[in-house]
Design an enzyme around this catalytic site. Structure first.
Site, PDB file in Angstrom:
ATOM      1  N   LYS A   1      45.917  62.506 137.056  1.00 18.91           N
ATOM      2  CA  LYS A   1      47.345  62.808 136.918  1.00 18.91           C
ATOM      3  C   LYS A   1      47.633  64.271 136.550  1.00 18.91           C
ATOM      4  O   LYS A   1      47.572  65.131 137.411  1.00 18.91           O
ATOM      5  CB  LYS A   1      47.991  61.796 135.976  1.00 18.91           C
TER       6      LYS A   1
ATOM      7  N   TYR B   1      44.768  49.293 132.632  1.00 23.79           N
ATOM      8  CA  TYR B   1      44.492  49.583 134.045  1.00 23.79           C
ATOM      9  C   TYR B   1      43.577  50.788 134.124  1.00 23.79           C
ATOM     10  O   TYR B   1      43.808  51.791 133.441  1.00 23.79           O
ATOM     11  CB  TYR B   1      45.806  49.877 134.772  1.00 23.79           C
TER      12      TYR B   1
ATOM     13  N   ASP C   1      39.785  56.088 128.755  1.00 23.64           N
ATOM     14  CA  ASP C   1      40.476  56.386 130.003  1.00 23.64           C
ATOM     15  C   ASP C   1      41.757  57.135 129.651  1.00 23.64           C
ATOM     16  O   ASP C   1      42.757  56.540 129.247  1.00 23.64           O
ATOM     17  CB  ASP C   1      40.779  55.092 130.771  1.00 23.64           C
TER      18      ASP C   1
HETATM   19  C1  LIG Z   1      46.868  55.969 136.975  1.00 25.96           C
HETATM   20  C2  LIG Z   1      45.708  55.497 136.201  1.00 25.96           C
HETATM   21  C3  LIG Z   1      44.456  55.308 136.789  1.00 25.96           C
HETATM   22  C4  LIG Z   1      44.244  55.435 138.278  1.00 25.96           C
HETATM   23  O1  LIG Z   1      44.444  56.722 138.746  1.00 25.96           O
HETATM   24  P1  LIG Z   1      44.726  56.925 140.321  1.00 25.96           P
HETATM   25  O2  LIG Z   1      44.784  58.410 140.464  1.00 25.96           O
HETATM   26  O3  LIG Z   1      46.016  56.223 140.601  1.00 25.96           O
HETATM   27  O4  LIG Z   1      43.596  56.332 141.060  1.00 25.96           O
HETATM   28  C5  LIG Z   1      43.392  54.984 135.981  1.00 25.96           C
HETATM   29  N1  LIG Z   1      43.546  54.832 134.651  1.00 25.96           N
HETATM   30  C6  LIG Z   1      44.730  54.995 134.047  1.00 25.96           C
HETATM   31  C7  LIG Z   1      44.837  54.839 132.574  1.00 25.96           C
HETATM   32  C8  LIG Z   1      45.858  55.309 134.805  1.00 25.96           C
HETATM   33  O5  LIG Z   1      47.041  55.428 134.205  1.00 25.96           O
END
Ligand SMILES: *Cc1c(COP(=O)(O)O)cnc(C)c1O
Length: 429
Positions: free
Chosen positions: A267, A144, A239
């Site tokens: 995060k 994701y 990511d």
């Molecule tokens: C949570 C997450 C996102 C998205 O971040 P948001 O602040 O919710 O938009 C993207 N990549 C990874 C790996 C994530 O865990």
């Protein structure tokens, strides 16, 4: 356990907010029951509207790595708020946070602040496309990267390499530029790269996947991606919205010793405030406007309150790397307790763990990708979730999410988590 106030709020919320929530997974759809509404949190505990306490095993999906209501972070936030919540112009803390990030993550030479992980990932691929003048991106099933159109692509069965939109509203035109490969399948990556030679702008990967449950990279997988990208002049995007500052001060790339070209962050970087960032090689980052031609902007980007919160949290982690050993130790106490409990009852469910991330998968298969993760018994997971919740342990409300511990979880909480799990196994056998 009385949760009547939460239930009433959820009923009201449904009249005014789609599905009653501002992010889908909060709705408990995958596990049943009504979501809880929280009023307060402190250290390892969340407190709901009806006054119940829960040990928090998600920590806001990662950001609250130092536990809730951390005094240093709160003081930094309050000070910034008093000086004004927003200037819409540069301020000192943006520079200091950028310096700190480039110090903690060696592959990041320059960094741009945004407001969420989604925004970071969207901006990173725009940059990769602008820099390489290529259109396609390669991503992995079950990974994701936020809800940007290019990432909302699932594999059509059989047609593994040609994207199909995962959500109405994502056009087929967008989907066809996203190539899909199973996580941990380096041969397939090389095959797809050969078929699309000179067309792939970026390979985007969660170096440790956390969005199909916690799935670790097999030995050589990340190194193999690095090699493919070097040979084909593809931008390697890690990511690390989830793993950044969680697995080590330098993220998963430090743990696995593989250098990304561009890294996305989110995060933990905001200390609980809405922050994201993307950064990496200076020659690539200088392609971002106003230095370069790739446009990306934000009214509230680099917001002083968010920067203050992030700076306080990252500083503490940077100054106390031993916290990562503590987190790993605490998490292993839980997973070892779970293993022992399972073994005693001759059960063989799979547990994946790294640092303060872990998942219990209700399957006997080794979980290495989306396909194997999908073999889980999600109904059994739902029973487990509801049982733990009723005992005051707040898990992620889906089988396909990792858990994230905080430094505030101590032996007492660990014992309660393990004994609750044993009670669950005894009533379910
Ligand atoms: C949570 C997450 C996102 C998205 O971040 P948001 O602040 O919710 O938009 C993207 N990549 C990874 C790996 C994530 O865990």
């Amino acid at each position: 356990m009385n949760i009547n106030t939460s239930k009433a709020l959820f009923e009201r919320a449904k009249d005014y907010i789609p599905g009653g929530v501002n992010s889908p997974v909060r709705a408990f759809k995958a596990v049943g029951g009504a979501p809880l509404f929280f009023v307060r949190a402190e250290g390892a505990y969340l407190y709901d509207e009806d006054g119940n306490a829960y040990i928090d095993m998600i920590n806001s999906w990662g950001p609250m790595i130092l536990g809730h209501a951390n005094k240093e972070i709160e003081e930094a936030i309050i000070k910034a708020v008093i000086d004004s919540p927003s200037f819409g112009a540069p301020s000192r803390m943006e520079v200091e946070l950028a310096e700190l990030i480039t110090d903690m993550v060696p592959s990041i030479e320059k960094v741009r602040m945004v407001n969420s992980g989604t925004e970071a990932a969207m901006s990173a691929i725009r940059l990769a496309r602008g820099f390489t003048k290529r259109n396609k991106i390669l991503k992995f099933e079950g990974c994701y990267h936020g809800h940007g159109d290019s990432f909302l692509i699932a594999a059509g069965s059989g047609a593994m390499t040609m994207g199909v939109p995962d959500s109405p509203g994502v056009t087929e035109g967008t989907a066809k530029d996203t190539l899909l490969v199973p996580f941990n399948d380096l041969n397939k990556v090389n095959e797809v790269a050969a078929d699309n030679k000179g067309e792939i702008a970026a390979i985007v990967v969660e170096p440790v996947a956390g969005n199909m449950g916690c799935v670790l990279p097999e030995p050589g997988f990340l190194e193999g991606l690095r090699k493919r990208c070097d040979e084909d002049e593809i931008v390697l995007v890690f990511d690390e919205v989830m793993t950044g500052f969680r697995l080590a001060t330098g993220g998963a790339q430090q743990v696995f010793n593989v250098r990304a070209d561009i890294t996305t962050l989110g995060k933990i970087i905001g200390g609980g405030m809405p922050v994201g960032a993307y950064g990496g090689r200076a020659d690539m980052m200088d392609y971002v406007s106003p230095q370069g031609p790739v446009y990306q902007a934000g009214t509230l980007s680099g917001n002083p309150v968010a920067m203050a919160a992030g700076f306080a949290q990252l500083s503490r982690l940077n100054e106390h790397p031993e916290l990562y050993e503590q987190l790993d130790k605490t998490t292993k106490m839980i997973t070892k307790g779970y293993q022992k409990a399972l073994k005693k009852r001759k059960l063989t469910y799979t547990i994946n763990q790294i640092g303060s991330m872990f998942s219990l998968f209700f399957t006997h298969k080794k979980v290495i990708n989306f396909e194997t993760a999908k073999s889980c018994n999600t109904e059994e997971f739902g029973r487990y979730f509801r049982f733990m919740l009723a005992r005051g342990v707040y898990l992620a409300p889906s089988q396909f999410e990792s858990l994230f511990l905080s430094t505030e979880i101590t032996k007492d909480e660990v014992n309660k988590i393990i004994s609750s799990f044993e009670a669950f196994l005894d009533q379910s056998i």
